[in-house]
Design an enzyme around this catalytic site. Structure first.
Site, PDB file in Angstrom:
ATOM      1  N   ARG A  31       8.301 -34.006   5.612  1.00 22.50           N
ATOM      2  CA  ARG A  31       8.039 -34.973   4.532  1.00 22.50           C
ATOM      3  C   ARG A  31       6.552 -35.070   4.213  1.00 22.50           C
ATOM      4  O   ARG A  31       6.168 -35.255   3.040  1.00 22.50           O
ATOM      5  CB  ARG A  31       8.600 -36.338   4.952  1.00 22.50           C
ATOM      6  CG  ARG A  31       8.420 -37.457   3.922  1.00 22.50           C
ATOM      7  CD  ARG A  31       9.103 -38.727   4.416  1.00 22.50           C
ATOM      8  NE  ARG A  31       8.715 -39.904   3.653  1.00 22.50           N
ATOM      9  CZ  ARG A  31       9.329 -40.327   2.549  1.00 22.50           C
ATOM     10  NH1 ARG A  31      10.364 -39.669   2.089  1.00 22.50           N
ATOM     11  NH2 ARG A  31       8.924 -41.417   1.920  1.00 22.50           N
TER      12      ARG A  31
ATOM     13  N   LEU B  77       7.643 -41.035  -3.839  1.00 23.47           N
ATOM     14  CA  LEU B  77       8.704 -40.618  -2.919  1.00 23.47           C
ATOM     15  C   LEU B  77       9.484 -41.854  -2.509  1.00 23.47           C
ATOM     16  O   LEU B  77       8.887 -42.877  -2.157  1.00 23.47           O
ATOM     17  CB  LEU B  77       8.124 -39.952  -1.663  1.00 23.47           C
ATOM     18  CG  LEU B  77       7.670 -38.497  -1.768  1.00 23.47           C
ATOM     19  CD1 LEU B  77       6.826 -38.122  -0.556  1.00 23.47           C
ATOM     20  CD2 LEU B  77       8.867 -37.573  -1.876  1.00 23.47           C
ATOM     21  N   SER B  78      10.806 -41.782  -2.551  1.00 22.50           N
ATOM     22  CA  SER B  78      11.627 -42.890  -2.062  1.00 22.50           C
ATOM     23  C   SER B  78      11.563 -42.945  -0.538  1.00 22.50           C
ATOM     24  O   SER B  78      11.135 -41.995   0.128  1.00 22.50           O
ATOM     25  CB  SER B  78      13.080 -42.721  -2.516  1.00 22.50           C
ATOM     26  OG  SER B  78      13.191 -42.851  -3.913  1.00 22.50           O
ATOM     27  N   ALA B  79      12.008 -44.058   0.025  1.00 19.98           N
ATOM     28  CA  ALA B  79      12.029 -44.215   1.480  1.00 19.98           C
ATOM     29  C   ALA B  79      12.997 -43.214   2.106  1.00 19.98           C
ATOM     30  O   ALA B  79      14.020 -42.873   1.502  1.00 19.98           O
ATOM     31  CB  ALA B  79      12.439 -45.639   1.843  1.00 19.98           C
TER      32      ALA B  79
ATOM     33  N   TYR C 162      16.779 -41.544   0.760  1.00 20.63           N
ATOM     34  CA  TYR C 162      17.101 -40.126   0.612  1.00 20.63           C
ATOM     35  C   TYR C 162      18.256 -39.721   1.521  1.00 20.63           C
ATOM     36  O   TYR C 162      19.096 -38.896   1.154  1.00 20.63           O
ATOM     37  CB  TYR C 162      15.877 -39.266   0.913  1.00 20.63           C
ATOM     38  CG  TYR C 162      14.863 -39.202  -0.204  1.00 20.63           C
ATOM     39  CD1 TYR C 162      15.255 -39.020  -1.528  1.00 20.63           C
ATOM     40  CD2 TYR C 162      13.508 -39.313   0.060  1.00 20.63           C
ATOM     41  CE1 TYR C 162      14.330 -38.956  -2.549  1.00 20.63           C
ATOM     42  CE2 TYR C 162      12.570 -39.245  -0.959  1.00 20.63           C
ATOM     43  CZ  TYR C 162      12.982 -39.069  -2.262  1.00 20.63           C
ATOM     44  OH  TYR C 162      12.049 -39.003  -3.282  1.00 20.63           O
TER      45      TYR C 162
END
Length: 361
Positions: free
Chosen positions: A38, A63-65, A69
């Site tokens: 990540r 970026l989502s958590a 995801y």
């Protein structure tokens, strides 16, 4: 959004935490998360936050958590050979993980509103292909990204087996999102503050499941510029060349040979592996918030193994004391066996490097 699990010291520890909290539940999803670090998708000044279960945003980059995801990847029920459309594809992190599961005969498209983010995603994709050993461990479906507003996708565009939208979808746009989906396909999107899974069971039949409460920035509405067409044309679905198909087949054959040699050398994997010091993972009770319509209930998740936790922790303490007397072995550096095998083949160098996609060592 996020904070559901503890931060990790590295990518593997973050994935361990997501597994322990049951956000990652299947092996395919776990392998994809472990294969792509990540932190590689963060800007350099923000990498310290990469392994926290938190969303990240800087300018147009987002970026989502990790927990979000994870739920998305599990809900999509990805399989090799499917077609996937990512609306709001961002840095390309999710699309690259999906590509590891789709394999070489899938379709992997992304639409991103901001051109600078599209270029960043292409750079990160190129870096992954050139430098990551994970590229050689999987058969990869390379994402293709285009810039534009996903609400302006051309009406004559193809439909997809799997669709994900990474922005909050208003009720008025729900039917448009559904129109992008094939019969039998799955759409995952934030709809009215709930991450929602919609399965198309027939030409006009749908099954809807609310997964969890989320907070996403809404879709950007279409700009009304008179007389100027902004239709988004998705990448064409192309047929691989015979040369490319041959490369895929040769690499697959070499991987099978390597696997057979490894199994033979290790006695089908039954030998005791070296003992390495591992991080302890404690089972712990988890508080959860359950959303039901407009009511909010706080409850504790019951776990049948909770009563045994104390005994197990005592046993873990005993084992740790025993292991203190065992010299700690450091794992060998990873070896790219596919690369070594290809380079050892009696082939001209240009053909070897073609089989390796001209990747750096």
């Amino acid at each position: 959004m996020g904070g559901a699990v503890s931060a990790g010291e590295d990518n593997d520890e973050l994935i361990d935490n997501l597994k322990e909290a049951q956000y990652i539940r299947t092996e395919l999803v776990e392998q994809a998360f472990r294969a792509i670090d990540r932190a590689d998708y963060y800007l350099d000044d923000f990498k310290d936050n990469a392994y926290k279960d938190l969303a990240w945003k800087h300018g147009n980059f987002h970026l989502s958590a990790p927990c979000i995801y994870s739920e998305v990847m599990e809900a999509l029920d990805l399989q090799p050979g499917l077609s996937f459309l990512n609306l709001g594809s961002g840095t390309g992190y999710l699309s690259s993980m999906v590509g590891l599961i789709l394999g070489p005969f899938g379709v992997n498209h992304g639409v991103e509103l901001h051109s600078d983010v599209t270029e960043y995603a292409k750079q990160k994709l190129d870096f992954f292909i050139r430098t990551s050993d994970s590229f050689d461990k999987f058969e990869f479906c390379e994402p293709s990204f285009v810039t534009g507003n996903c609400l302006e996708i051309s009406p004559d565009s193809t439909q997809y087996d799997r669709v994900y939208c990474g922005a909050g979808v208003q009720k008025e746009h729900e039917d448009f999102m559904k129109s992008l989906l094939k019969v039998g396909g799955i759409l995952v999107m934030p709809l009215e503050e709930k991450l929602t899974k919609i399965t198309r069971t027939g030409p006009a039949a749908w099954e809807t499941k609310k997964i969890l409460a989320v907070s996403f920035a809404p879709l950007i509405p279409i700009r009304a510029d008179s007389g100027k067409s902004r239709l988004v044309h998705l990448p064409p679905i192309t047929v691989r060349s015979l040369q490319d198909l041959a490369r895929i087949a040769i690499r697959g054959t070499i991987k099978r040979i390597i696997h057979q040699e490894t199994m033979s050398k290790n006695g089908n994997g039954l030998k005791n592996p070296p003992r390495f010091k591992r991080r302890r993972v404690r089972r712990r009770r988890m508080e959860t918030i359950v959303f039901l319509d407009k009511e909010v209930f706080a409850s504790r998740i019951s776990n049948r193994s909770d009563d045994n936790n104390n005994c197990e922790e005592i046993e873990e303490d005993r084992r740790e004391e025993e292991e203190k007397g065992i010299p700690e072995l450091k794992p060998d550096p990873p070896v790219n066996f596919l690369r070594e095998k290809v380079l050892s083949l009696p082939l001209p160098d240009p053909l070897k490097y073609y089989l390796l996609y001209y990747r750096e060592k």
